[in-house]
Design a protein around this motif. Sequence first.
Motif, short mmCIF file in Angstrom:
data_model
loop_
_atom_site.label_atom_id
_atom_site.label_comp_id
_atom_site.label_asym_id
_atom_site.label_seq_id
_atom_site.Cartn_x
_atom_site.Cartn_y
_atom_site.Cartn_z
N GLY A 76 -10.92 -49.05 126.34
CA GLY A 76 -11.83 -49.18 125.40
C GLY A 76 -13.21 -49.16 125.70
O GLY A 76 -14.20 -48.35 125.07
N ILE A 77 -13.67 -49.84 126.78
CA ILE A 77 -15.14 -49.86 127.11
C ILE A 77 -15.55 -48.43 127.77
O ILE A 77 -16.66 -47.92 127.42
CB ILE A 77 -15.18 -51.04 128.22
CG1 ILE A 77 -14.96 -52.25 127.52
CG2 ILE A 77 -16.57 -50.98 128.77
CD1 ILE A 77 -15.02 -53.41 128.45
N SER A 78 -14.85 -47.93 128.44
CA SER A 78 -15.14 -46.72 129.54
C SER A 78 -14.67 -45.32 128.64
O SER A 78 -15.25 -44.23 128.84
CB SER A 78 -14.49 -46.65 130.76
OG SER A 78 -13.23 -46.54 130.80
N GLY A 79 -13.58 -45.43 127.54
CA GLY A 79 -12.97 -44.38 127.02
C GLY A 79 -12.16 -43.39 128.12
O GLY A 79 -11.86 -42.56 127.66
N ARG A 80 -11.85 -44.18 129.00
CA ARG A 80 -10.58 -43.29 130.05
C ARG A 80 -9.41 -43.76 130.05
O ARG A 80 -8.94 -44.83 129.52
CB ARG A 80 -11.51 -43.62 131.29
CG ARG A 80 -12.87 -43.01 131.65
CD ARG A 80 -13.00 -43.00 133.20
NE ARG A 80 -14.42 -42.51 133.48
CZ ARG A 80 -15.40 -42.87 133.83
NH1 ARG A 80 -15.53 -44.27 133.83
NH2 ARG A 80 -16.58 -42.38 133.97
N TYR A 81 -8.56 -43.01 130.17
CA TYR A 81 -7.28 -42.95 130.67
C TYR A 81 -6.62 -43.08 131.90
O TYR A 81 -7.32 -41.77 132.76
CB TYR A 81 -6.29 -41.90 129.56
CG TYR A 81 -6.54 -41.94 128.19
CD1 TYR A 81 -5.98 -42.66 127.42
CD2 TYR A 81 -7.79 -40.93 127.47
CE1 TYR A 81 -6.15 -42.71 125.97
CE2 TYR A 81 -7.96 -41.10 126.09
CZ TYR A 81 -6.93 -41.78 125.35
OH TYR A 81 -7.48 -41.87 123.99
#
Length: 215
Positions: A186-191
Amino acid sequence: MSAVVFALKAPSASEGKQAAYKLLHTVRARDDKVLAYVGRGLPRPAVAPALAPSEALRPRFTVYADLAGERPLCSVVRPVPDREGGALLVLAPDGRRSGTVRSGSPRRGRRTRHTITTGDGLRLVGREGTVASWAWFVLLSPLWLVVNLAWMIGNNGEGVWSLPSRTAWRVQPDRGFRLSAMKYSGISGRYKVRTPVLDLGTACAQAVLHREVAG
C-alpha cells in the motif's frame, strides 16, 4: 524463483491517442518500462475471433502487450447468467478459460478478500491487511495519531489516517509457511508477482479489480 514488480499507472495523452482501444491503465515496472496495457472491452474479432462478444459474455477489459491491440494476453468477462458466484472469467485469446478473478466488496469489521483461481486449479486468496502490517499498525498507532492530528490542523481537518492495505495472495488451503504468489504494498502501490506460479496477464487482471475495490 523469478518475480515481476509492477504498478498500475494512468496512461499518458500520447499513449491514449496511439492505442487502438479505450486505454484504462498502463502496467509499468520499477524502471518505468511498460509491461502491458489494460483496455476496455474485448479484442477486435479479427485479432481474437474466439472472444467475439456474445450474450453469454459481458466484456470487462483486456490486457495487451501492445498499443495496436494485436497481442492480447488475456481478457476478463462476466458470464451471463452468473454461474461463478460473482467471479469474473479470465480468457486466453483463443477463448480458452485460463482462470477466474474476484474482489469482494469491503465489509464492516471484515478484511476485504481477493481470490484468484488459475487454469491448473490453484486457488490464491489475498486479504487486505496482512498480520505483519496490522502488527506494525498497532505498535505505531500512537505515532500515527500524532501525525494525523498535526496533518488535520494544517489541512483544514482532512486527515491521512488509513488502515493497513498490504495484501498477500497465498495458495489455499494453506499448508504452513510459504512464499506468497502475489503481494501488494500500500505504501509504494506496487504488486510483486512470482511468475512461475501466476502469469502476468492474470496478475494484471486481479490488480485492476483490486484497484477498483481499494480505490
